[in-house]
Design an enzyme around this catalytic site. Structure first.
Site, PDB file in Angstrom:
ATOM      1  N   LYS A   9       0.823  -1.223   0.000  1.00 18.54           N
ATOM      2  CA  LYS A   9       0.000   0.000   0.000  1.00 18.54           C
ATOM      3  C   LYS A   9       0.855   1.270   0.000  1.00 18.54           C
ATOM      4  O   LYS A   9       0.388   2.311  -0.449  1.00 18.54           O
ATOM      5  CB  LYS A   9      -0.945  -0.021   1.191  1.00 18.54           C
ATOM      6  CG  LYS A   9      -2.019  -1.093   1.063  1.00 18.54           C
ATOM      7  CD  LYS A   9      -2.963  -1.030   2.238  1.00 18.54           C
ATOM      8  CE  LYS A   9      -4.040  -2.083   2.107  1.00 18.54           C
ATOM      9  NZ  LYS A   9      -4.994  -2.015   3.202  1.00 18.54           N
ATOM     10  N   GLY A  35      -8.213  -7.387   3.384  1.00 16.77           N
ATOM     11  CA  GLY A  35      -9.371  -8.013   4.010  1.00 16.77           C
ATOM     12  C   GLY A  35      -9.825  -7.289   5.266  1.00 16.77           C
ATOM     13  O   GLY A  35     -10.402  -7.896   6.167  1.00 16.77           O
ATOM     14  N   GLU A  44      -1.814   7.505   8.139  1.00 15.52           N
ATOM     15  CA  GLU A  44      -2.521   8.549   7.394  1.00 15.52           C
ATOM     16  C   GLU A  44      -3.632   9.133   8.253  1.00 15.52           C
ATOM     17  O   GLU A  44      -3.945   8.628   9.330  1.00 15.52           O
ATOM     18  CB  GLU A  44      -3.029   8.028   6.034  1.00 15.52           C
ATOM     19  CG  GLU A  44      -3.967   6.872   6.089  1.00 15.52           C
ATOM     20  CD  GLU A  44      -4.282   6.274   4.699  1.00 15.52           C
ATOM     21  OE1 GLU A  44      -3.479   6.385   3.756  1.00 15.52           O
ATOM     22  OE2 GLU A  44      -5.362   5.670   4.581  1.00 15.52           O
ATOM     23  N   LEU A  49     -10.199   9.521   8.382  1.00  9.46           N
ATOM     24  CA  LEU A  49     -11.345  10.337   7.970  1.00  9.46           C
ATOM     25  C   LEU A  49     -12.551   9.866   8.771  1.00  9.46           C
ATOM     26  O   LEU A  49     -12.821   8.671   8.851  1.00  9.46           O
ATOM     27  CB  LEU A  49     -11.569  10.214   6.469  1.00  9.46           C
ATOM     28  CG  LEU A  49     -10.360  10.610   5.592  1.00  9.46           C
ATOM     29  CD1 LEU A  49     -10.671  10.400   4.116  1.00  9.46           C
ATOM     30  CD2 LEU A  49      -9.970  12.057   5.833  1.00  9.46           C
ATOM     31  N   HIS A  84     -17.097   5.015   0.978  1.00  8.36           N
ATOM     32  CA  HIS A  84     -16.127   4.224   0.202  1.00  8.36           C
ATOM     33  C   HIS A  84     -16.632   4.180  -1.238  1.00  8.36           C
ATOM     34  O   HIS A  84     -17.684   3.600  -1.513  1.00  8.36           O
ATOM     35  CB  HIS A  84     -16.016   2.812   0.797  1.00  8.36           C
ATOM     36  CG  HIS A  84     -15.147   1.880   0.000  1.00  8.36           C
ATOM     37  ND1 HIS A  84     -14.022   1.275   0.521  1.00  8.36           N
ATOM     38  CD2 HIS A  84     -15.228   1.462  -1.280  1.00  8.36           C
ATOM     39  CE1 HIS A  84     -13.461   0.530  -0.417  1.00  8.36           C
ATOM     40  NE2 HIS A  84     -14.189   0.613  -1.514  1.00  8.36           N
ATOM     41  N   LYS A 107     -17.171  -5.372   3.064  1.00  6.70           N
ATOM     42  CA  LYS A 107     -18.361  -4.915   2.341  1.00  6.70           C
ATOM     43  C   LYS A 107     -19.522  -5.903   2.480  1.00  6.70           C
ATOM     44  O   LYS A 107     -19.309  -7.117   2.453  1.00  6.70           O
ATOM     45  CB  LYS A 107     -18.012  -4.754   0.856  1.00  6.70           C
ATOM     46  CG  LYS A 107     -16.915  -3.723   0.641  1.00  6.70           C
ATOM     47  CD  LYS A 107     -16.274  -3.850  -0.724  1.00  6.70           C
ATOM     48  CE  LYS A 107     -15.063  -2.941  -0.810  1.00  6.70           C
ATOM     49  NZ  LYS A 107     -14.235  -3.209  -2.001  1.00  6.70           N
ATOM     50  N   GLU A 142      -6.428   2.407  -1.870  1.00  5.87           N
ATOM     51  CA  GLU A 142      -5.664   1.270  -2.388  1.00  5.87           C
ATOM     52  C   GLU A 142      -6.213   0.838  -3.737  1.00  5.87           C
ATOM     53  O   GLU A 142      -7.311   1.240  -4.135  1.00  5.87           O
ATOM     54  CB  GLU A 142      -5.690   0.090  -1.407  1.00  5.87           C
ATOM     55  CG  GLU A 142      -7.037  -0.572  -1.268  1.00  5.87           C
ATOM     56  CD  GLU A 142      -6.948  -2.009  -0.737  1.00  5.87           C
ATOM     57  OE1 GLU A 142      -5.866  -2.618  -0.742  1.00  5.87           O
ATOM     58  OE2 GLU A 142      -7.992  -2.533  -0.337  1.00  5.87           O
ATOM     59  N   ARG A 151      -7.338  -7.112  -9.361  1.00  6.66           N
ATOM     60  CA  ARG A 151      -8.041  -8.366  -9.690  1.00  6.66           C
ATOM     61  C   ARG A 151      -9.508  -8.062  -9.933  1.00  6.66           C
ATOM     62  O   ARG A 151      -9.965  -6.941  -9.718  1.00  6.66           O
ATOM     63  CB  ARG A 151      -7.924  -9.320  -8.496  1.00  6.66           C
ATOM     64  CG  ARG A 151      -8.412  -8.645  -7.226  1.00  6.66           C
ATOM     65  CD  ARG A 151      -8.602  -9.572  -6.074  1.00  6.66           C
ATOM     66  NE  ARG A 151      -8.760  -8.858  -4.820  1.00  6.66           N
ATOM     67  CZ  ARG A 151      -9.884  -8.360  -4.362  1.00  6.66           C
ATOM     68  NH1 ARG A 151     -10.999  -8.514  -5.041  1.00  6.66           N
ATOM     69  NH2 ARG A 151      -9.928  -7.715  -3.206  1.00  6.66           N
ATOM     70  N   ARG A 164     -24.483  -9.426  -0.529  1.00  3.66           N
ATOM     71  CA  ARG A 164     -23.677 -10.636  -0.321  1.00  3.66           C
ATOM     72  C   ARG A 164     -24.450 -11.541   0.631  1.00  3.66           C
ATOM     73  O   ARG A 164     -24.666 -11.174   1.799  1.00  3.66           O
ATOM     74  CB  ARG A 164     -22.332 -10.294   0.291  1.00  3.66           C
ATOM     75  CG  ARG A 164     -21.485  -9.405  -0.594  1.00  3.66           C
ATOM     76  CD  ARG A 164     -20.074  -9.303  -0.050  1.00  3.66           C
ATOM     77  NE  ARG A 164     -19.309  -8.319  -0.806  1.00  3.66           N
ATOM     78  CZ  ARG A 164     -17.980  -8.247  -0.810  1.00  3.66           C
ATOM     79  NH1 ARG A 164     -17.282  -9.096  -0.093  1.00  3.66           N
ATOM     80  NH2 ARG A 164     -17.355  -7.324  -1.509  1.00  3.66           N
TER      81      ARG A 164
HETATM   82  P1  ADP Z   1      -8.205  -3.578   2.937  1.00  4.74           P
HETATM   83  O1  ADP Z   1      -7.096  -3.761   1.972  1.00  4.74           O
HETATM   84  O2  ADP Z   1      -8.012  -4.366   4.195  1.00  4.74           O
HETATM   85  O3  ADP Z   1      -9.571  -3.712   2.342  1.00  4.74           O
HETATM   86  P2  ADP Z   1      -8.442  -0.646   2.769  1.00  4.74           P
HETATM   87  O4  ADP Z   1      -7.254   0.235   2.772  1.00  4.74           O
HETATM   88  O5  ADP Z   1      -9.131  -0.858   1.453  1.00  4.74           O
HETATM   89  O6  ADP Z   1      -8.062  -2.050   3.458  1.00  4.74           O
HETATM   90  O7  ADP Z   1      -9.519  -0.104   3.803  1.00  4.74           O
HETATM   91  C1  ADP Z   1     -10.680  -0.845   4.116  1.00  4.74           C
HETATM   92  C2  ADP Z   1     -11.682   0.044   4.832  1.00  4.74           C
HETATM   93  O8  ADP Z   1     -11.091   0.613   6.028  1.00  4.74           O
HETATM   94  C3  ADP Z   1     -12.139   1.247   4.031  1.00  4.74           C
HETATM   95  O9  ADP Z   1     -13.206   0.945   3.142  1.00  4.74           O
HETATM   96  C4  ADP Z   1     -12.583   2.176   5.156  1.00  4.74           C
HETATM   97  O10 ADP Z   1     -13.826   1.738   5.662  1.00  4.74           O
HETATM   98  C5  ADP Z   1     -11.541   1.944   6.239  1.00  4.74           C
HETATM   99  N1  ADP Z   1     -10.388   2.896   6.099  1.00  4.74           N
HETATM  100  C6  ADP Z   1      -9.198   2.667   5.483  1.00  4.74           C
HETATM  101  N2  ADP Z   1      -8.411   3.777   5.520  1.00  4.74           N
HETATM  102  C7  ADP Z   1      -9.103   4.729   6.193  1.00  4.74           C
HETATM  103  C8  ADP Z   1      -8.841   6.107   6.560  1.00  4.74           C
HETATM  104  N3  ADP Z   1      -7.697   6.726   6.235  1.00  4.74           N
HETATM  105  N4  ADP Z   1      -9.818   6.786   7.223  1.00  4.74           N
HETATM  106  C9  ADP Z   1     -10.991   6.173   7.557  1.00  4.74           C
HETATM  107  N5  ADP Z   1     -11.297   4.891   7.259  1.00  4.74           N
HETATM  108  C10 ADP Z   1     -10.379   4.165   6.577  1.00  4.74           C
END
Ligand code: ADP
Length: 463
Positions: free
Chosen positions: A129, A178, A214, A217, A222, A251, A301, A305, A351
């Site tokens: 990431k 995940g 980071e 938020l 999303h 999700k 991210e 896939r 789902r």
């Molecule tokens: P993964 O690879 O485990 O799916 P992600 O980076 O896609 O992780 O984040 C998954 C979820 O975590 C996001 O959809 C959001 O709900 C929460 N999240 C991730 N980063 C942040 C952030 N900077 N601020 C608030 N929520 C976050």
């Protein structure tokens, strides 16, 4: 006559038999797409999945190992051996399992086969990431505030980074996935403990202690953008999805398009994603995930896939994403341009999981009765049937219920009707929970954030 380099490259990509290195509903979905394209299919299974219905509809069906995923669906050598025995020319990894494993993509190519996905180097860049964030910043994609480097060991420097970002911050594992390997830090005195815990978790779960920080938020949605790219410098985005309905960062319900986002706000983000793909030489399907808060998008991210929720985009864009994905893996030029992409109507996906509707604990056993809905704008992606045995070894997803209608309100009504017509007996499912969610007022209004579902569940439990 000598072939042009483009022709020989395309010829090198041709294959007529595909190993589907996955299980469940996605194995069925990929098999259908292959058959429509006139390709032969090789289904693989673990011992627990010997009775899988997609085994009998594939051209070959090979058991590659014991029930534990580590010894079967994650066993790279066994999958490569199955491909060799079946005389296959390509491997489709589906989602999960080996789909984002750069070493596997590399091993597949080294074995002289086509990996139906991006190159190993794209997977490696985006799988970390931190390097993904760096690549996206360089391509002009907006990211969540915070450095695009790993956290150092020095406590004072870490404290300074947190202060610069401003609390609350989130500590994330560079190799996380995940919904795991993340920890929110609301204030300074909890910082070092959170880092120590997340580092240990990351080391154990993802094999790398690398972390980054980071801004957390507090009320984002999303929102993600689906892209598809060929090997000839063409890339398009297929609109957007909202996946804010999450439980434990996982999700639960997805929709396309994301409600209430004006085209002039999302358009530049879609174009930035396409530019980023061209800049990193991306091939295949992919999803750029963003958080959206107060009118601004922040990249979190990229998934390199096919995703579980791809059907909602298929319903609105009319593009068969799996067929297109196989086509570009065959070396074909993408047969659509950005101008061809028009998204119509609204789509939802639920789902359906084999889990208790209140406790969400997984439920295994035999499906004794199954009724699935049908009718205009209703699609069910599933591998189960009456008599099917849900095993405890894998993900609890047993079906995806997808609807499409002209407007969001009509799509919600259609989902209510579809859920009412779905009956699964013999095991517990989350259907009662989904039915209740589709009766909820604020969800029906749209634009709820990523914390909404957890709060809704808390209120429901308290009631
Ligand atoms: P993964 O690879 O485990 O799916 P992600 O980076 O896609 O992780 O984040 C998954 C979820 O975590 C996001 O959809 C959001 O709900 C929460 N999240 C991730 N980063 C942040 C952030 N900077 N601020 C608030 N929520 C976050």
């Amino acid at each position: 006559m000598p072939e042009t380099s483009e022709h020989s490259a395309a010829a090198g990509h041709r294959f007529d038999t595909v190993v589907i290195a996955n299980r469940g509903e996605i194995a069925v979905r990929i098999q259908r797409a292959c058959r429509e394209l006139g390709l032969k299919t090789v289904a693989i299974c673990s011992e627990a999945d010997r009775e899988a219905p997609y085994g009998s509809t594939a051209d070959s069906f090979l058991c590659i190992g014991p029930s534990s995923a580590a010894k079967s669906y994650l066993n790279q050598d066994a999958i490569l051996l199955a491909a060799r025995l079946a005389g296959a020319g390509a491997i489709h990894p589906g989602y999960g399992f080996l789909s984002e494993n750069a070493a596997f993509a590399d091993a597949v190519e080294k074995a002289g086969l086509i990996f139906i996905g991006p190159t190993a180097s794209s997977i490696a860049i985006m799988g970390d990431k931190i390097s993904a964030k760096r690549a996206m910043m360089a391509a002009g994609v907006p990211c969540v505030p915070g450095p695009d480097t790993a956290l150092p060991d020095d406590p004072a420097t870490i404290e300074r980074i947190a202060l610069e970002i401003g609390y609350p911050v989130i500590i994330k594992a560079a190799g996380g996935g995940g919904g795991r390997g993340m920890r929110v830090v609301p204030k300074a005195d909890l910082l070092h403990e959170a880092i120590a815990l997340t580092r240990e978790e990351a080391r154990k779960a993802f094999g790398s202690p690398s972390l980054y920080m980071e801004k957390f938020l507090e009320h984002p949605r999303h929102i993600e953008i689906q892209v598809i790219c060929d090997d000839h410098g063409n890339a398009v985005w297929l609109g957007h999805r909202d996946c804010s309905m999450q439980r434990r960062h996982q999700k639960v319900v997805e929709e396309a398009p994301a409600a209430g986002i004006a085209p002039d706000i999302i358009q530049p983000v879609g174009l930035a994603c396409v530019q980023a793909c061209l800049q990193i030489g991306y091939r295949g399907v992919g999803t750029f995930e963003f958080l959206y808060e107060d009118g601004a998008f922040y990249f979190i991210e990229m998934n390199t896939r096919l995703q579980v929720e791809h059907p909602v985009t298929e319903m609105t864009s009319g593009v068969d994403i799996v067929r297109a994905q196989i086509g570009v893996a065959q070396g074909h030029v993408l047969d659509l341009t950005q101008g061809d992409v028009t998204c119509e109507g609204h789509s939802f996906e639920c789902r359906i999981n084999a889990e208790d509707s209140d406790s969400f604990l997984p439920s295994a056993g035999v499906v004794t009765h199954l009724a699935l809905p049908a009718g205009p704008g209703i699609r069910v992606d599933t591998h189960i049937h009456a008599g099917y045995k849900v095993s405890p070894y894998y993900d609890s997803l047993i079906a995806k219920l997808i609807v499409h209608a002209p407007t969001r309100a009509e799509a919600m009504a259609r989902m209510r009707e579809a859920l009412a017509g779905t009956e699964v007996e013999g095991i517990s499912t989350n259907i009662p929970f989904l039915r209740a969610l589709f009766e909820d007022g604020p969800f029906a209004q749209g634009e709820t954030d990523i914390h909404y579902l957890e709060q809704w569940l808390k209120l429901r439990r308290a009631a």
